[in-house]
Design a protein around this motif. Structure first.
Motif, PDB file in Angstrom:
ATOM      1  N   ARG A  82       7.280  -4.803   5.258  1.00 57.60           N
ATOM      2  CA  ARG A  82       6.865  -5.816   4.269  1.00 57.60           C
ATOM      3  C   ARG A  82       5.403  -6.244   4.489  1.00 57.60           C
ATOM      4  O   ARG A  82       5.049  -7.408   4.347  1.00 57.60           O
ATOM      5  N   TYR A  83       4.580  -5.287   4.846  1.00 55.88           N
ATOM      6  CA  TYR A  83       3.168  -5.586   5.116  1.00 55.88           C
ATOM      7  C   TYR A  83       2.353  -4.576   4.317  1.00 55.88           C
ATOM      8  O   TYR A  83       2.223  -3.414   4.698  1.00 55.88           O
ATOM      9  N   TRP A  84       1.828  -5.032   3.151  1.00 56.27           N
ATOM     10  CA  TRP A  84       1.242  -4.060   2.221  1.00 56.27           C
ATOM     11  C   TRP A  84      -0.029  -3.374   2.719  1.00 56.27           C
ATOM     12  O   TRP A  84      -0.243  -2.198   2.422  1.00 56.27           O
ATOM     13  N   PRO A  85      -0.912  -4.043   3.517  1.00 56.48           N
ATOM     14  CA  PRO A  85      -2.085  -3.287   3.995  1.00 56.48           C
ATOM     15  C   PRO A  85      -1.678  -2.105   4.885  1.00 56.48           C
ATOM     16  O   PRO A  85      -2.273  -1.030   4.804  1.00 56.48           O
ATOM     17  N   GLY A  86      -0.648  -2.325   5.699  1.00 62.71           N
ATOM     18  CA  GLY A  86      -0.149  -1.238   6.552  1.00 62.71           C
ATOM     19  C   GLY A  86       0.439  -0.108   5.717  1.00 62.71           C
ATOM     20  O   GLY A  86       0.203   1.073   5.989  1.00 62.71           O
ATOM     21  N   ALA A  87       1.195  -0.502   4.689  1.00 69.85           N
ATOM     22  CA  ALA A  87       1.803   0.498   3.804  1.00 69.85           C
ATOM     23  C   ALA A  87       0.721   1.273   3.057  1.00 69.85           C
ATOM     24  O   ALA A  87       0.805   2.499   2.899  1.00 69.85           O
ATOM     25  N   LEU A  88      -0.308   0.574   2.633  1.00 69.36           N
ATOM     26  CA  LEU A  88      -1.415   1.222   1.917  1.00 69.36           C
ATOM     27  C   LEU A  88      -2.134   2.209   2.833  1.00 69.36           C
ATOM     28  O   LEU A  88      -2.420   3.353   2.444  1.00 69.36           O
ATOM     29  N   PHE A  89      -2.407   1.739   4.049  1.00 69.80           N
ATOM     30  CA  PHE A  89      -3.088   2.612   5.010  1.00 69.80           C
ATOM     31  C   PHE A  89      -2.243   3.851   5.287  1.00 69.80           C
ATOM     32  O   PHE A  89      -2.745   4.973   5.298  1.00 69.80           O
ATOM     33  N   SER A  90      -0.947   3.623   5.492  1.00 68.56           N
ATOM     34  CA  SER A  90      -0.038   4.738   5.767  1.00 68.56           C
ATOM     35  C   SER A  90      -0.008   5.729   4.592  1.00 68.56           C
ATOM     36  O   SER A  90      -0.035   6.947   4.789  1.00 68.56           O
ATOM     37  N   GLY A  91       0.042   5.187   3.375  1.00 65.47           N
ATOM     38  CA  GLY A  91       0.074   6.037   2.180  1.00 65.47           C
ATOM     39  C   GLY A  91      -1.207   6.844   2.029  1.00 65.47           C
ATOM     40  O   GLY A  91      -1.162   8.052   1.772  1.00 65.47           O
ATOM     41  N   VAL A  92      -2.345   6.171   2.209  1.00 64.37           N
ATOM     42  CA  VAL A  92      -3.640   6.864   2.055  1.00 64.37           C
ATOM     43  C   VAL A  92      -3.791   7.933   3.132  1.00 64.37           C
ATOM     44  O   VAL A  92      -4.229   9.065   2.847  1.00 64.37           O
ATOM     45  N   PHE A  93      -3.392   7.597   4.350  1.00 65.23           N
ATOM     46  CA  PHE A  93      -3.497   8.572   5.442  1.00 65.23           C
ATOM     47  C   PHE A  93      -2.615   9.789   5.158  1.00 65.23           C
ATOM     48  O   PHE A  93      -3.044  10.932   5.334  1.00 65.23           O
ATOM     49  N   SER A  94      -1.391   9.528   4.692  1.00 67.96           N
ATOM     50  CA  SER A  94      -0.477  10.643   4.362  1.00 67.96           C
ATOM     51  C   SER A  94      -1.049  11.506   3.247  1.00 67.96           C
ATOM     52  O   SER A  94      -0.948  12.734   3.275  1.00 67.96           O
ATOM     53  N   PHE A  95      -1.622  10.837   2.247  1.00 67.68           N
ATOM     54  CA  PHE A  95      -2.211  11.560   1.126  1.00 67.68           C
ATOM     55  C   PHE A  95      -3.311  12.502   1.633  1.00 67.68           C
ATOM     56  O   PHE A  95      -3.310  13.697   1.308  1.00 67.68           O
ATOM     57  N   LEU A  96      -4.229  11.962   2.437  1.00 60.85           N
ATOM     58  CA  LEU A  96      -5.359  12.772   2.918  1.00 60.85           C
ATOM     59  C   LEU A  96      -4.875  13.898   3.825  1.00 60.85           C
ATOM     60  O   LEU A  96      -5.344  15.040   3.711  1.00 60.85           O
TER      61      LEU A  96
END
Lengths: 156, 70
Positions: free
Chosen positions: A105-119
């Motif tokens: 439930r921590y959106w900056p962490g989720a965003l970082f995780s998503g962007v990292f996975s994408f790259l």
């Protein structure tokens, strides 16, 4: 490898049937292991509990990848493309980002995780797509044998 | 794939059973049965072996006119 085929008691049709059985068996094992690993991870099982399945899954994936690249194969339905790579990377980002958000439930962490996975996914796909293209080009430009040699092969 | 009735006829001409032909070319009876039923598309190597045993050419046994091909 040749020794195995020489000792085969199957004829050509049976060999194809056996290969089909092994093909379906392999993919059943692959997707089954993937599902088992994901389910156990999502149930917060200790890593040691599903490490063997995860390891076997990785071995299968690496084998499939290496063997496909060796023979210049990518997929039955198409060739690698920028759009497919982007789509796969986006799917990976959505899965990891979504699961991270659901868990923490921590959106900056989720965003970082998503962007990292994408790259990461996009970079890996791009890298292997370029290897595939190089291998494909090499296999398609093998020099033909001289015609005089082919005549010798005409006798069974 | 259409049934290969010419193969069946050529085999009958030689008075061979599916088992006899299978043994002569070194495959299973199931494979010969599948070829005759049009369920299996044999390799050129097996086609040649069958032709040799039955004394026919590839065209006589395996050539299909375009309209009969699927």
């Amino acid at each position: 490898m040749n020794t195995i085929f020489k000792s085969s008691k199957l004829d050509e049709m049976q060999e194809i049937q056996m290969l089909k059985i092994e093909h379906y068996g392999l993919w059943l094992a692959f997707w089954g292991l993937l599902v088992i690993t994901i389910v156990q991870a999502s149930m917060k099982a200790p890593f040691q509990q599903y490490a063997a399945e995860g390891f076997l899954l990785c071995v299968l994936a690496v084998f499939e990848l290496a063997a496909s690249l060796k023979y210049g194969l990518w997929d039955r339905t198409g060739k690698p493309s920028l759009w497919l790579n982007l789509l796969a990377a986006f799917a990976a980002a959505a899965i990891t980002g979504g699961s991270t958000f659901a868990e923490q439930r921590y959106w900056p962490g989720a965003l970082f995780s998503g962007v990292f996975s994408f790259l990461l996914t996009f970079g890996i796909l791009k890298f292997f797509a370029s290897l595939y293209r190089k291998r494909r080009a090499k296999l398609d430009h093998v020099e033909e044998d001289p015609i005089s040699n082919e005549e010798d092969d005409s006798h069974d | 794939m259409a049934k290969n009735l010419r193969l069946k006829a050529a085999r009958a001409e030689k008075d061979m059973t599916q088992g006899d032909l299978a043994e002569a070319v070194g495959v299973s009876r199931q494979t010969i049965h599948a070829i005759e039923k049009g369920e299996y598309n044999p390799t050129i190597r097996l086609c040649r072996a069958i032709c040799r045993v039955l004394g026919k050419t590839l065209d006589e046994l395996f050539w299909e006119e375009e309209e009969t091909e699927q």
